[in-house]
Design an enzyme around this catalytic site. Structure first.
Site, PDB file in Angstrom:
ATOM      1  N   LYS A  34       0.339  -1.114  -0.078  1.00  0.00           N
ATOM      2  CA  LYS A  34      -0.461   0.047  -0.372  1.00  0.00           C
ATOM      3  C   LYS A  34       0.924   0.861  -0.066  1.00  0.00           C
ATOM      4  O   LYS A  34       0.323   2.239  -0.935  1.00  0.00           O
ATOM      5  CB  LYS A  34      -0.751  -0.060   1.114  1.00  0.00           C
ATOM      6  CG  LYS A  34      -1.857   1.127   1.555  1.00  0.00           C
ATOM      7  CD  LYS A  34      -2.203   1.450   2.220  1.00  0.00           C
ATOM      8  CE  LYS A  34      -1.271   1.398   3.966  1.00  0.00           C
ATOM      9  NZ  LYS A  34      -1.794   1.658   5.241  1.00  0.00           N
ATOM     10  N   THR A  35       1.946   1.461   0.551  1.00  0.00           N
ATOM     11  CA  THR A  35       2.973   2.845   1.287  1.00  0.00           C
ATOM     12  C   THR A  35       3.443   2.701  -0.542  1.00  0.00           C
ATOM     13  O   THR A  35       3.236   4.161  -0.092  1.00  0.00           O
ATOM     14  CB  THR A  35       3.730   2.075   1.815  1.00  0.00           C
ATOM     15  OG1 THR A  35       2.976   1.794   3.181  1.00  0.00           O
ATOM     16  CG2 THR A  35       4.637   3.373   2.839  1.00  0.00           C
ATOM     17  N   ASP A 225      -5.313   7.919   3.810  1.00  0.00           N
ATOM     18  CA  ASP A 225      -4.436   6.837   3.923  1.00  0.00           C
ATOM     19  C   ASP A 225      -5.761   6.047   5.500  1.00  0.00           C
ATOM     20  O   ASP A 225      -5.816   6.813   5.527  1.00  0.00           O
ATOM     21  CB  ASP A 225      -3.128   6.846   4.663  1.00  0.00           C
ATOM     22  CG  ASP A 225      -2.309   5.534   4.888  1.00  0.00           C
ATOM     23  OD1 ASP A 225      -2.878   4.305   4.179  1.00  0.00           O
ATOM     24  OD2 ASP A 225      -1.735   4.907   4.937  1.00  0.00           O
ATOM     25  N   GLU A 226      -5.912   4.899   4.944  1.00  0.00           N
ATOM     26  CA  GLU A 226      -6.193   3.785   5.983  1.00  0.00           C
ATOM     27  C   GLU A 226      -7.653   4.715   6.561  1.00  0.00           C
ATOM     28  O   GLU A 226      -8.279   4.687   7.162  1.00  0.00           O
ATOM     29  CB  GLU A 226      -5.221   4.416   7.850  1.00  0.00           C
ATOM     30  CG  GLU A 226      -3.801   3.704   7.422  1.00  0.00           C
ATOM     31  CD  GLU A 226      -4.279   2.602   7.535  1.00  0.00           C
ATOM     32  OE1 GLU A 226      -5.086   1.966   7.505  1.00  0.00           O
ATOM     33  OE2 GLU A 226      -2.775   1.624   8.649  1.00  0.00           O
ATOM     34  N   GLN A 256      -8.973  -4.508   8.331  1.00  0.00           N
ATOM     35  CA  GLN A 256      -8.558  -4.188   9.218  1.00  0.00           C
ATOM     36  C   GLN A 256      -8.802  -2.779  10.040  1.00  0.00           C
ATOM     37  O   GLN A 256      -8.406  -2.197  10.748  1.00  0.00           O
ATOM     38  CB  GLN A 256      -7.198  -3.458   8.373  1.00  0.00           C
ATOM     39  CG  GLN A 256      -6.418  -4.457   7.957  1.00  0.00           C
ATOM     40  CD  GLN A 256      -5.290  -4.354   7.646  1.00  0.00           C
ATOM     41  OE1 GLN A 256      -4.627  -3.986   8.444  1.00  0.00           O
ATOM     42  NE2 GLN A 256      -4.742  -4.613   6.291  1.00  0.00           N
ATOM     43  N   ARG A 610      -0.193  -9.789  10.884  1.00  0.00           N
ATOM     44  CA  ARG A 610       1.672  -9.166  11.517  1.00  0.00           C
ATOM     45  C   ARG A 610       2.039 -10.184  11.013  1.00  0.00           C
ATOM     46  O   ARG A 610       3.408 -10.052  11.701  1.00  0.00           O
ATOM     47  CB  ARG A 610       1.329  -9.035  12.578  1.00  0.00           C
ATOM     48  CG  ARG A 610       0.364  -7.613  13.234  1.00  0.00           C
ATOM     49  CD  ARG A 610       0.335  -6.449  12.069  1.00  0.00           C
ATOM     50  NE  ARG A 610      -0.517  -6.953  11.293  1.00  0.00           N
ATOM     51  CZ  ARG A 610      -0.724  -6.024   9.957  1.00  0.00           C
ATOM     52  NH1 ARG A 610      -0.438  -5.021  10.209  1.00  0.00           N
ATOM     53  NH2 ARG A 610      -2.374  -6.354   9.147  1.00  0.00           N
TER      54      ARG A 610
END
Length: 748
Positions: A34-35, A225-226, A256, A610
């Site tokens: 994503k980044t 973002d998010e 998430q 994770r």
């Protein structure tokens, strides 16, 4: 030379980067790059000739913004510095600084942290003569925060009959009155809390259309973002800013969304298309982080949620090991089994302890894990402890700095007016507060004109203090943040007082003040920072989030321990998710509605994803709660994992059994079952069985074990500070037991 994004990215990523006009939503699965996509999307905008000053990129941590800006700069050069990039709170605090006068606030308003807000609420509850057990600060602030996040003003709150009925039903009818006092006191002190930064931005845009139009023309491209973590207030701000150009791109993963307790609203991402019918959707479904088994296991869990945006997350990484599930007889044994597993994995695979993380649903679960890790001399660090900026000596000096910049900051004033002691006691401070209330003045106005309100004997030390603060303000207007902070730390008497304390704690506090001044120095020496003023520094530290301090330096390698909520956005080679029990995970408070249960399932999904290489889940069949041992049932989430990806492990006996003696039961038909270890049958320890102290155990001694029966110690080995005993049992043969865990009665 323009970049070839089709070569740098996979097809889905490239498509999301190349689409720059109109509304778009990028659904980014865990570990999907994503980044990287956000970075290249902004780089592409700049390559297409978009002015960097016209791009707004909103993140949820300063760390994420800093990393993204650094990446963009590598791609397109120094133009990246001019992109408006940061957290919601930092970007809109900057806007509010420029426009504060329009809503009645000073330009250098103070930003209250949670502790400041709690202190103020505690004072108000006391002043209103309310029961502090009924009106606990954290509960009251939670109610006020929820109202602000839904843009419910004080007037709306106190006049809404439904809200009043809710508070009365909860036997807390005065929350509206506390909210009124809290908002009034913040305004009078020229202060905003974190929620106010967003609430007041909405007020600014609603009441001043010219200001909204100004920023709509500045921000021609808005990226968030998010997005699954945004609340109603954040949703409304971004929608307003993008209303003119409609060039809005949101990035997130509904799977998430785990912050509903902070006001996050998953419907913002689920219903995004309703606001933008022309929306283009891109799905990033390839997970680059985890093994196939981990990704498929996560998919099998999250598919049970009904409220979601469907996607098919996959991995081209190796299959990897199966997910281990450990069943322990108690929470203490769970800790021992997890600690032993970490120790064995580190030794067998030549890993660093930095490769391991233990995640839990609640902070209280760390105790058993800590004890077990200490017994094996495994170093660990707990994320979420007391923040550097929450330490008393740091808050004291920062209060001096805040009061220098904003004299009306009542919380800062009350904190330092008699520190170091200058003869202004609690009775005098109460007089100052009452005088300010009765005369409708700010507390600073009373303090700086004390001779007009109080007797000379009381007034003199107060006015001396006020003159001291005024002199700091004069200096701060001329000097940068470091010179001002250094002068204030010395001149206030703080450094002298802390230096005089030669205890270990005193030395630590003195060193913390030095470290704060080092931080101010680094801030002023940053060549990219234009504003090096004390006011700018204070805003910077006020907006540091928990996530920004997760990577604080520590002494050497250590296992990381944290709650799952704190682990969002992080990744580790080996992850242990402990306490997989009903009423613990899912939490007892989150199983009464589908929405809450689905949030818990998303939290489990976040925890699973994770892990990069190995994932271990554990649960106990009994656990201590308030000093009482209670029975536990394994979590329903364990049954939702497709069994072909799971390797179930059970402890071989009751509490205290050696962690070296697992019985393994495989539920996978992909790997043949391992041979079962011999287990003593028919041996029952006598009713008077009591374990002995084995600290002086010697070879040749005869012992009794509650499960394996009678045996003879043939060898003792010491490794990493722990002693292993090799015992030849009459019924089951040779066993290796860790003495700190095993229960043995020494017979001879």
């Amino acid at each position: 030379m323009a970049l070839d994004y089709n070569k740098l990215l996979n097809p889905s990523q490239a498509a999301a980067v190349l689409q720059i006009d109109g509304p778009c939503m990028i659904i980014a699965g865990a570990g999907s790059g994503k980044t990287r996509v956000l970075t290249y999307r902004i780089a592409n905008l700049l390559e297409q000739g978009v002015d960097p000053f016209n791009i707004l990129a909103l993140t949820f941590t300063n760390k994420a913004a800093k990393e993204m800006r650094a990446r963009i700069e590598k791609v397109v050069g120094p133009d990246a510095k001019n992109v408006w990039m940061g957290t919601f709170h930092s970007v809109f605090a900057k806007i509010l600084r420029s426009e504060a006068d329009k809503i009645g606030f000073p330009r250098h308003f103070t930003i209250y942290d949670t502790q400041d807000s709690k202190t103020l609420v505690t004072q108000i509850v006391k002043e209103l003569d309310l029961d502090d057990k009924l009106y606990k600060p954290s509960m009251v602030l939670g109610r006020i925060s929820a109202a602000k996040n839904k843009l419910i003003s004080v007037q709306q709150y106190v006049n809404d009959p439904v809200i009043r009925q809710d508070d009365e039903a909860a036997l807390r009818p005065k929350i509206g009155a506390i909210y009124q006092q809290y908002a009034s006191r913040c305004f009078k002190a020229g202060a905003m809390d974190f929620d106010d930064l967003l609430f007041n931005t909405n007020v600014l845009f609603k009441d001043h259309p010219d200001v909204l139009n100004k920023y709509q023309n500045i921000f021609k491209y808005v990226m968030v973002d998010e997005y699954q973590d945004t609340n109603y207030s954040q949703y409304l701000i971004t929608r307003k800013l993008a209303a003119k150009e409609r060039n809005i791109c949101v990035v997130g993963d509904d799977a998430q969304s785990i912050y509903a307790f902070r006001g996050a609203d998953i419907t913002n991402i689920l219903n995004f298309e309703k606001d933008y019918p022309e929306l283009q959707v891109f799905k990033l479904e390839q997970n680059y982080r985890s093994t196939k088994n981990i990704v498929k296991a996560a998919n099998s869990v999250i598919k049970n949620n009904k409220a979601q945006l469907r996607k098919d997350v996959f991995s081209d990484n190796e299959d990897g090991t199966l997910i281990e599930v450990i069943k322990a007889a108690s929470d203490n044994e769970e800790g021992k089994l997890v600690a032993n597993s970490i120790y064995e994995d580190k030794m067998n695979h030549h890993l660093s302890y930095d490769n391991f993380a233990i995640l839990y649903r609640t902070n209280a679960q760390s105790r058993a894990m800590e004890e077990a890790l200490r017994k094996l001399n495994i170093k660990y660090k707990i994320v979420g402890g007391l923040s550097f900026y929450q330490r008393k000596e740091i808050k004291d000096l920062v209060a001096y700095l805040r009061l220098t910049v904003n004299h009306n900051d009542e919380q800062a004033l009350r904190r330092v007016i008699n520190y170091p002691k200058r003869g202004i006691g609690d009775t005098t401070i109460s007089k100052l507060i009452n005088t300010a209330e009765e005369s409708n003045h700010t507390m600073w106005e009373v303090v700086s004109n004390a001779n007009s309100f109080l007797t000379a004997r009381i007034a003199n030390p107060i006015e001396t203090f006020a003159e001291q603060i005024k002199s700091y303000a004069v200096l701060a207007a001329k000097e940068d943040a470091f010179e001002a902070a250094k002068f204030i730390a010395k001149n206030s008497g703080m450094i002298e007082e802390l230096y005089a304390d030669k205890s270990i704690e005193g030395l630590s506090r003195y060193e913390n003040i030095q470290e704060l001044l080092n931080g101010v120095k680094a801030y002023t020496e940053d060549p990219e920072r234009e504003d090096k003023s004390l006011a700018s520094f204070l805003q910077d530290i006020a907006l540091v989030t928990d996530a920004d301090t997760k990577d604080a330096k520590d002494d050497g390698e250590s296992v990381t321990m944290m709650t799952i909520h704190s682990a969002k956005g992080l990744e580790f080679r080996n992850v242990y998710i402990v306490g997989m029990e009903e009423n613990l995970f899912p939490s007892q408070m989150m199983i009464t509605s589908r929405a809450d249960l689905e949030e818990e399932r998303r939290l489990f999904y976040v925890a699973i994803t994770r892990a990069e290489k190995k994932l271990t889940l554990s649960y106990a069949t009994s656990r201590y709660q308030w000093g009482n041992l209670r029975s536990c049932e394994k979590s329903r989430f364990l049954d939702e994992i497709d069994p072909q990806f799971v390797d179930f492990k059970f402890s071989s006996a009751g509490p205290g059994e050696s962690p070296f003696g697992h019985v393994v039961e495989r539920r996978s038909n992909l790997i043949p079952p391992a041979p079962r270890k011999m287990v003593a049958k028919g041996y029952t320890p006598p009713a008077d069985f009591q374990p002995s102290d084995t600290s002086n155990l010697q070879t040749g001694q005869r012992v009794e074990h509650p499960k394996f029966g009678f045996g003879k110690v043939t060898k003792l080995e010491v490794q990493q500070g722990s002693t292993k005993a090799i015992i030849d049992f009459e019924e089951v043969g040779e066993k290796t037991l860790l003495l700190s865990f095993a229960k043995l009665r020494v017979l001879s």
